[in-house]
Design a protein around this motif. Structure first.
Motif, PDB file in Angstrom:
ATOM      1  N   UNK A 316     -56.717 105.722  27.456  1.00  0.00           N
ATOM      2  CA  UNK A 316     -56.131 106.458  26.335  1.00  0.00           C
ATOM      3  C   UNK A 316     -56.680 106.039  25.000  1.00  0.00           C
ATOM      4  N   UNK A 317     -56.803 104.750  24.761  1.00  0.00           N
ATOM      5  CA  UNK A 317     -57.321 104.267  23.474  1.00  0.00           C
ATOM      6  C   UNK A 317     -58.761 104.705  23.247  1.00  0.00           C
ATOM      7  N   UNK A 318     -59.543 104.724  24.318  1.00  0.00           N
ATOM      8  CA  UNK A 318     -60.942 105.140  24.186  1.00  0.00           C
ATOM      9  C   UNK A 318     -61.038 106.624  23.873  1.00  0.00           C
ATOM     10  N   UNK A 324     -58.343  99.029  20.635  1.00  0.00           N
ATOM     11  CA  UNK A 324     -57.698  98.512  21.842  1.00  0.00           C
ATOM     12  C   UNK A 324     -58.663  98.467  23.008  1.00  0.00           C
ATOM     13  N   UNK A 325     -59.595  99.435  23.019  1.00  0.00           N
ATOM     14  CA  UNK A 325     -60.612  99.399  24.054  1.00  0.00           C
ATOM     15  C   UNK A 325     -60.095  99.874  25.396  1.00  0.00           C
ATOM     16  N   UNK A 326     -60.996  99.855  26.391  1.00  0.00           N
ATOM     17  CA  UNK A 326     -60.645 100.288  27.739  1.00  0.00           C
ATOM     18  C   UNK A 326     -59.656  99.330  28.372  1.00  0.00           C
ATOM     19  N   UNK A 327     -58.788  99.888  29.173  1.00  0.00           N
ATOM     20  CA  UNK A 327     -57.730  99.075  29.782  1.00  0.00           C
ATOM     21  C   UNK A 327     -58.065  98.634  31.184  1.00  0.00           C
ATOM     22  N   UNK A 328     -59.220  98.022  31.373  1.00  0.00           N
ATOM     23  CA  UNK A 328     -59.576  97.513  32.694  1.00  0.00           C
ATOM     24  C   UNK A 328     -58.555  96.546  33.261  1.00  0.00           C
ATOM     25  N   UNK A 453     -51.656 105.699  21.764  1.00  0.00           N
ATOM     26  CA  UNK A 453     -51.384 105.944  23.183  1.00  0.00           C
ATOM     27  C   UNK A 453     -50.351 104.985  23.776  1.00  0.00           C
ATOM     28  N   UNK A 454     -50.383 103.716  23.367  1.00  0.00           N
ATOM     29  CA  UNK A 454     -49.407 102.762  23.897  1.00  0.00           C
ATOM     30  C   UNK A 454     -47.992 103.133  23.471  1.00  0.00           C
TER      31      UNK A 454
END
Length: 483
Positions: A316-318, A324-328, A453-454
């Motif tokens: 979502x952040x991307x 926030x970057x990618x949520x890997x 997004x969060x």
């Protein structure tokens, strides 16, 4: 009169008749010479547990006591008269039944194994990154990411429905019926998911990766339904080994591709072998054919909603270019937590049965079920939080998630776990609709860029989780739910 007085001492004195028996000596207690008290001692357990004298009478008759024997030994007219006397003398003492064995008690090690087979495929993205090296899309993601996501969502939804269908056939017709279902459904799902990837623009390497991904997911679903987690873990060893190598060094691209092919090929071979063996071992039965296909639809829709929610949590952040970057780490923590989630689902069902046994009213059952749900949800969220923080600490270049981001992930976890719980009890449509609604709301909020997004995830998933928990409390508070 004098003649009568002279005859009285000569009359026989019936020792069994308490009304005519002489009073015992003061130094000897009455019960020591009372045969009924002796009998009451012998039948103490029976008499204490009886709810009516007739139960004791049935035992006396089963022991072979006749009316003559009862009159001679105990001075009572028949078995019913004697039973009434025993019932009056022995106080009630109904014993508590032995605790029934918990049908949902399982060993945690089984779910540790499932956590591994859920998590290890994540290394495949690191090994397959050379296949995605075809430039970037407008979001800054590797070209073909959209095709990968589309194929994964279709495969996720299809395999959720397929697994439910296969489990129904497994219960109704045995392993042979489940294998026939998987033998048809798994290839069809892989074909549909590959078509979804091909419908979007992507370089050949990304399409090849998407095809391998959906083939692996189809094989993994088949092996998990048939209870062959260990075979799946063996198939994942090449990918797991490559993942460790990637963490230490950068292997040549061809090595990663070979290891991915080894895993996909091993999983496909193992699934095909197990399906063929199960079909040969059991003859077809008529029962599974009568199961409605529509019964599995909500499970597929729930899988689709979960896939969308997880994708937004990860990317979502991307997609909106929000810091926030990618949520890997988010995805990895969620997959790692699935073993804990499954174990807590079993524990919740066992504890709910114990709550039902301990409750004497519907209100009491509702309160106990509420406590059970609170305990299990809190346990899962605590495990998810610990895994997220641990993975983020080890993840290169990714900061520790902020409070709102972590709280939003926990809200998502509550939605997933409670939805799975309701599905385990056979309530498929409610979690499917709520999860799809949450996914649609997050997608709309993401497109409109209402907020971060969060924040969207926190608000929407908290509402969905509250609805699911309320529904779970009400449904589990019904006695009929636990049949």
């Amino acid at each position: 009169m004098s003649g009568l007085l002279r005859l009285l001492p000569d009359e026989p004195e019936p020792a069994h008749d308490l009304a005519l028996a002489p009073a015992p000596a003061r130094h000897r207690p009455r019960w020591a010479t009372d045969p009924i008290d002796e009998l009451a001692g012998e039948l103490a357990a029976v008499c204490a547990a009886a709810v009516h004298p007739d139960e004791i009478a049935a035992v006396l008759e089963a022991d072979g006591l006749t009316g003559e024997q009862i009159a001679e030994r105990y001075g009572r007219a028949d078995a019913f008269d004697l039973a009434a006397e025993l019932f009056a003398r022995v106080p009630r003492g109904h014993p508590e039944p032995e605790p029934a064995p918990d049908p949902w008690k399982v060993k945690p090690g089984q779910f540790l194994l499932r956590s591994l087979v859920f998590t290890l495929p994540g290394f495949g993205y690191a090994l397959g990154s050379p296949l995605l090296a075809g430039g970037q899309d407008r979001f800054g993601l590797p070209a073909g990411t959209g095709a990968l996501i589309a194929s994964a969502l279709v495969a996720w939804a299809w395999n959720q429905a397929l697994a439910h269908r296969a489990y129904l056939r497994l219960a109704a017709g045995g392993r042979g019926a489940a294998a026939r279902c998987l033998g048809v459904g798994a290839p069809l799902g892989a074909l549909l998911a590959t078509g979804a990837a091909a419908a979007l623009p992507a370089p050949p390497g990304a399409l090849a990766f998407a095809a391998g991904q959906v083939l692996y997911l189809a094989a993994a679903t088949s092996l998990l339904v048939l209870g062959r987690e260990r075979l799946l873990l063996l198939a994942l060893l090449p990918t797991a080994t490559g993942g460790v190598v990637v963490l230490l060094t950068e292997p040549p691209p061809v090595v990663g591709v070979v290891l991915l092919l080894a895993t996909a090929g091993g999983a496909l071979f193992a699934a095909g072998y197990e399906i063929a063996r199960a079909r040969r071992a059991e003859a077809p039965q008529a029962g599974p054919g009568t199961l409605p296909l529509g019964a599995s639809v909500p499970y597929g829709l729930f899988g689709l909603g979960c896939g969308v929610l997880t994708t937004i949590a990860a990317l979502g952040d991307v997609l909106v270019r929000h810091p926030g970057g990618a949520g890997g780490p988010v995805v990895l923590a969620l997959t790692l937590s699935m073993g804990v989630a499954e174990w807590l689902l079993y524990r919740c069902r066992g504890l709910a049965l114990a709550a039902l046994a301990a409750s004497t009213s519907t209100g009491g059952l509702l309160l106990r079920v509420g406590r059970v749900l609170t305990l299990c949800v809190a346990g899962y969220l605590a495990a998810l939080a610990a895994l997220t923080l641990g993975v983020s600490a080890l993840w290169p270049g990714d900061p520790t998630p902020s409070g709102p981001r972590l709280t939003a992930l926990l809200a998502l976890g509550a939605v997933l776990w409670t939805g799975l719980l309701l599905q385990a009890y056979g309530f498929g449509w409610l979690p499917a609709l709520l999860c799809l609604g949450a996914a649609g709301a997050e997608t709309a909020a993401l497109a409109l860029r209402i907020s971060a997004p969060a924040t969207d995830q926190l608000v929407i998933c908290t509402g969905a989780a509250a609805g699911l928990l309320a529904a779970a409390t009400v449904l589990l508070g019904r006695i009929t739910t636990h049949r």
